[in-house]
Design an enzyme around this catalytic site. Structure first.
Site, PDB file in Angstrom:
ATOM      1  CD  GLU B  67      33.504  21.436  57.707  1.00 44.44           C
ATOM      2  OE1 GLU B  67      33.231  20.794  58.747  1.00 44.44           O
ATOM      3  OE2 GLU B  67      33.816  22.646  57.718  1.00 44.44           O
ATOM      4  CG  PHE B 129      44.252  30.643  61.343  1.00 44.40           C
ATOM      5  CD1 PHE B 129      44.085  30.106  62.610  1.00 44.40           C
ATOM      6  CD2 PHE B 129      43.128  30.992  60.609  1.00 44.40           C
ATOM      7  CE1 PHE B 129      42.811  29.917  63.135  1.00 44.40           C
ATOM      8  CE2 PHE B 129      41.853  30.804  61.133  1.00 44.40           C
ATOM      9  CZ  PHE B 129      41.698  30.266  62.401  1.00 44.40           C
ATOM     10  CD  GLN B 130      40.589  27.796  59.880  1.00 44.90           C
ATOM     11  OE1 GLN B 130      40.287  28.287  58.795  1.00 44.90           O
ATOM     12  NE2 GLN B 130      39.692  27.512  60.811  1.00 44.90           N
ATOM     13  CE  LYS B 179      41.450  33.806  51.332  1.00 40.59           C
ATOM     14  NZ  LYS B 179      41.343  34.342  52.697  1.00 40.59           N
ATOM     15  CG  MET B 492      26.737  -4.943  65.147  1.00 41.42           C
ATOM     16  SD  MET B 492      25.831  -6.488  64.943  1.00 41.42           S
ATOM     17  CE  MET B 492      25.037  -6.204  63.369  1.00 41.42           C
TER      18      MET B 492
HETATM   19  C1  LIG Z   1      31.973   5.866  63.547  1.00 43.63           C
HETATM   20  C2  LIG Z   1      31.829   4.513  64.122  1.00 43.63           C
HETATM   21  N1  LIG Z   1      32.162   4.288  65.417  1.00 43.63           N
HETATM   22  C3  LIG Z   1      32.012   3.057  65.942  1.00 43.63           C
HETATM   23  C4  LIG Z   1      31.527   2.027  65.205  1.00 43.63           C
HETATM   24  C5  LIG Z   1      31.375   0.636  65.809  1.00 43.63           C
HETATM   25  N2  LIG Z   1      29.956   0.238  65.801  1.00 43.63           N
HETATM   26  C6  LIG Z   1      29.435  -0.581  64.869  1.00 43.63           C
HETATM   27  S1  LIG Z   1      27.810  -0.843  65.060  1.00 43.63           S
HETATM   28  C7  LIG Z   1      27.770   0.085  66.458  1.00 43.63           C
HETATM   29  C8  LIG Z   1      26.508   0.272  67.223  1.00 43.63           C
HETATM   30  C9  LIG Z   1      25.519   1.092  66.498  1.00 43.63           C
HETATM   31  O1  LIG Z   1      24.477   1.433  67.369  1.00 43.63           O
HETATM   32  P1  LIG Z   1      23.147   2.044  66.816  1.00 43.63           P
HETATM   33  O2  LIG Z   1      23.454   3.171  65.901  1.00 43.63           O
HETATM   34  O3  LIG Z   1      22.236   2.337  67.930  1.00 43.63           O
HETATM   35  O4  LIG Z   1      22.574   0.880  65.911  1.00 43.63           O
HETATM   36  P2  LIG Z   1      22.018  -0.563  66.382  1.00 43.63           P
HETATM   37  O5  LIG Z   1      23.135  -1.536  66.243  1.00 43.63           O
HETATM   38  O6  LIG Z   1      21.565  -0.436  67.796  1.00 43.63           O
HETATM   39  O7  LIG Z   1      20.913  -0.838  65.438  1.00 43.63           O
HETATM   40  C10 LIG Z   1      29.033   0.591  66.749  1.00 43.63           C
HETATM   41  C11 LIG Z   1      29.355   1.430  67.915  1.00 43.63           C
HETATM   42  C12 LIG Z   1      31.212   2.314  63.856  1.00 43.63           C
HETATM   43  N3  LIG Z   1      30.771   1.366  63.028  1.00 43.63           N
HETATM   44  N4  LIG Z   1      31.342   3.553  63.360  1.00 43.63           N
END
Ligand SMILES: Cc1ncc(C[n+]2csc(CCOP(=O)(O)OP(=O)(O)O)c2C)c(N)n1
Ligand SMILES: [Mg+2]
Lengths: 175, 577
Positions: B67, B129-130, B179, B492
């Site tokens: 979803e 349920f749900q 529902k 990042m």
């Molecule tokens: C759902 C979610 N969880 C954690 C983060 C924290 N976060 C920001 S950038 C990042 C790393 C992303 O890694 P990748 O997708 O490999 O991209 P890259 O930075 O390597 O280009 C994380 C874990 C986030 N933004 N969103």
């Protein structure tokens, strides 16, 4: 910026989820609601929330902006204490025997300007409306004798200035 | 006899306008011009799915594989098309799986209508349920939500939902439908909503503030425009361009505002914010009048607030009164829809140019080019960079593609280097920074702009958060181009660990699967590039394909994104390395 007491008045539709929506705005900002009252207002089918917060003007302005943005909110205002006339109400439940055993009790009742709502063999109920400090004072006076139950309402307040909700509503309808 | 017969037919015609709540939902969607929605069925929404089955010729339902994917796909669709995106889910886990998408749409002002099934009215509050309190859960992340418990409420509530989602500052709306309300019958008639008495979508522009703003702009020596998504949402791209040109003002964009003005417009000076361009960030603290248009001074844009543009008079063009003075004090606030307010101010603006001021931006760009950009897009080192991949996509697509980015280093590089000629071309999760956004959003974007190329730029981390949506691409042969910039890291976060946590790489190194094989498992044509010599030709090959295509590019594992405003620093403390 210094913290102050603010009264927020919200005119809104009477909708099931709105209280949750409004309280969520405080929750998201980690700001405590000191008192909350919901009632009808001077306009048919329009509800009024009266919310008291202790915060800075910057935050109260932010909160009011967010509240006003909610679809079912017609208008929200904030005011300082000098700009409003406000009161709270309290009920005291006290053992009836004290009325006869403690002379002091009758004096407190007289001086506090409170009303006896009901008297039974076991207890009597006092109602008091006024400023928070007046109610607190009365509470302190009764405390040594024993208070069976106590409750205090949220603040209700009206402003010295006009709020012009009816005009606003007309404006909305013309849009 | 006669009268009895008449009575019977009368009854029959009356019966024929009586339809079930579930069917009414379909008619509401059709009446709103919806021909596409994303979703996932389950017990509490089955009556509606049964109607979807009957209306397949008019309404396409795309079964996403989660979803969250449905919500992001609807967002992608809404962002490229400017229309309301629709997503549907069942109660309980179906509904909670939508929440990330709702939060994303709320913070990025994306118009969505999400419909969730709910347990029957009698069971509400019984922990059935749900059963989940999706109204309570979604309240802080929706512009509006409502629980329908009676079939008769459906037309009015659906009309209101669409109106609220798309009017004023757009946002997500959730309608939860028990529902029984789907099964029960109602007399159906539909009137689109044109107003809600307690809701004013956009303030009426005030002439006095427009005059004050015009005076400030006309007398400015070093004016600077920063625009955001408000320009795109208000369809004010043309007005922005005219203002920039007439007043000769250098203009920069927030990540959400990207593509509203041609990337190569001479007065487009780049992106502001944490990984934005050097000049626009630095010169924010040197301009004398800062003209903010449809942007909300997010902390990623302002850096340390106490040192943000304190020397400048600030003019804020904004549709949402709650945004004015929220973070940055506005000397003049011009409230209203951006198309309207910019249209009104244009005749009051004197024709001018600010050449020497504009030249400072060019000088700063040169510095950034020499220290950062050149090495990003024309690297001389052996390993591939993210920047050169984006540059090749610019070349192969003639800057006409919709670029959908996920979240992380590749997003910042994507937004820095992707070039745009057309508005609504940069689809990214700006406010929430939702990893996993790009793949489903790209599906929605492609379906919302079938005549355009859609390229998703995704990190190896975020890709694995919604990778299952490859199933949708395969099943419906949706020709999106998927580019995974694989650095085998949560890049990042690794960059922050390198810079601010003494290189303690806690949980940011990933052992990845064979992404090409996975895509092949979904019968999507796939390629991997690990050497520079193959990059250009492979990207050209990908862009020429009429089918879905997956490309993995093995990039340098430990590259960093610069410039950077470290968190807590001022915009003028932007670092080039
Ligand atoms: C759902 C979610 N969880 C954690 C983060 C924290 N976060 C920001 S950038 C990042 C790393 C992303 O890694 P990748 O997708 O490999 O991209 P890259 O930075 O390597 O280009 C994380 C874990 C986030 N933004 N969103
Ligand atoms: Mg990565």
């Amino acid at each position: 910026m210094k913290k102050e007491w603010f009264t927020i008045s919200v005119y809104s539709e009477n909708n099931v989820g709105l209280l949750n929506r409004i309280s969520g705005i405080f929750l998201k900002r980690h700001i405590n609601i000191e008192s909350l009252n919901v009632s009808k207002s001077e306009i048919d089918n329009v509800s009024k929330f009266t919310i008291v917060v202790y915060t800075t003007e910057k935050w109260v302005r932010n909160i009011v902006g967010q509240i006003e943005k909610q679809i079912e909110v017609i208008k929200a205002f904030y005011h300082t204490d000098d700009e409003t006339i406000y009161q709270e109400s309290a009920l005291f439940k006290i053992a009836s025997n004290l009325l006869f055993d403690e002379r002091q009790i009758q004096n407190i009742i007289k001086e506090s300007n409170s009303q006896i709502v009901t008297v039974s063999r076991e207890f009597f109920i006092l109602a008091k409306s006024g400023r928070r400090y007046e109610i607190d004072e009365m509470y302190e006076q009764f405390k040594p004798f024993g208070i069976m139950q106590f409750v205090r309402s949220g603040r209700i307040s009206v402003t010295k200035d006009e709020m012009q909700i009816s005009t606003l509503l007309k404006e909305f309808q013309h849009n | 006899m006669e009268t009895l017969k008449e009575q019977k037919t009368a009854q029959k015609t009356k019966k024929s306008i009586k339809i079930s709540g579930a069917e009414a939902i379909i008619h509401c969607l059709l009446a709103e011009g919806v021909d596409l929605l994303y979703g996932y069925p389950g017990g509490a929404i089955m009556p509606v799915y049964d109607e979807l089955y009957k209306f397949q010729d008019k309404l396409t339902h795309i079964l996403t594989r989660h979803e969250q994917g449905a919500a992001h796909a609807a967002q992608g669709y809404a962002r490229v098309s400017g229309r309301v995106g629709v997503a549907m889910a069942t109660s309980g886990p179906g509904a909670t799986n939508l929440v990330t998408g709702l939060a994303d749409a709320q913070i990025d002002s994306t118009p969505l209508v999400c419909i969730t099934g709910q347990v029957t009215r009698e069971l509400l509050g019984s922990d059935a349920f749900q059963e989940t309190d999706i109204i309570g859960i979604s309240t802080p992340v929706t512009k509006w939500n409502y629980q329908v418990t009676k079939a008769s409420e459906i037309p009015e509530i659906m009309a209101k939902a669409f109106y609220i989602a798309k009017s004023g500052r757009p946002g997500p709306v959730l309608v939860d439908i028990t529902k029984n309300a789907q099964f029960d019958e109602l007399d159906f008639s539909y009137t689109p909503c044109t107003g809600v008495r307690s809701y004013k979508p956009a303030p009426t522009p005030d002439i006095e503030s427009l005059k004050q703003a015009a005076d400030l702009i006309n007398s400015a020596k070093k004016p600077f425009i920063v625009w955001g998504q408000g320009v795109i949402l208000g369809k004010a791209e043309q007005e922005l361009k005219e203002l920039v040109e007439k007043a000769g003002i250098p203009a920069a964009w927030t990540i959400m505002g990207a593509s509203a003005l041609d990337s190569e417009h001479p007065l487009n000076v780049g992106m502001v914010g944490m990984h934005g361009n050097y000049g626009p960030n630095l010169l924010t603290n040197q301009c004398d009048v800062l003209i903010a248009i449809g942007m909300r001074f997010d902390d990623r844009v302002t850096g340390r607030l106490e040192d943000y543009a304190t020397q400048a008079k600030v003019i804020h063009f904004e549709i949402d009164p709650a945004e004015v003075n929220k973070n940055v004090h506005a000397d003049v606030a011009v409230l209203g829809n951006s198309k309207e307010t910019l249209g009104l101010i244009l005749p009051m603006i004197n024709s001018k140019s600010h050449e020497s001021w504009h030249n400072i931006f060019k000088e700063k760009y040169q510095i950034e080019y020499d220290t950062v950009i050149k090495n990003d897009i024309h690297p001389t080192k052996e390993g591939l960079t993210m920047g050169e991949v984006i540059e090749e996509i610019n070349l192969a697509s003639d800057q006409k593609a919709v670029i959908v980015t996920d979240v992380g280093q590749h997003q910042m590089i994507g937004c820095r280097y992707a070039k745009f000629k057309e508005s609504k071309s940069n689809i990214t999760s700006g406010g929430l920074g939702t990893m996993g956004f790009a793949l489903p959003a790209a599906i929605g974007a492609k379906m919302g702009a079938m005549d355009r190329e859609v390229v998703a730029i995704i990190g190896d981390g975020g890709y694995q958060m919604t990778i299952q949506e490859l199933g949708v691409i395969f099943q419906h042969n949706i020709p999106v181009k998927i580019v995974v910039l694989n650095n085998d890291h949560l890049g990042m976060v690794r960059q922050w660990q390198e810079l601010f946590f003494d290189r303690r790489y806690a949980s940011t190194v990933m052992t990845n699967p064979d992404f090409v094989k996975i895509a092949e498992g979904y019968h999507i044509e796939s390629k991997r590039v690990s050497e520079r010599k193959d990059l250009k030709s492979t990207i050209q090959y990908m862009m020429a394909s009429k089918n879905p295509f997956f490309l993995e590019v093995k990039v340098e594992k430990e590259d960093n994104v610069f410039p950077m405003i470290p968190s807590g620093a001022a915009v003028s403390e932007i670092r080039l390395k």
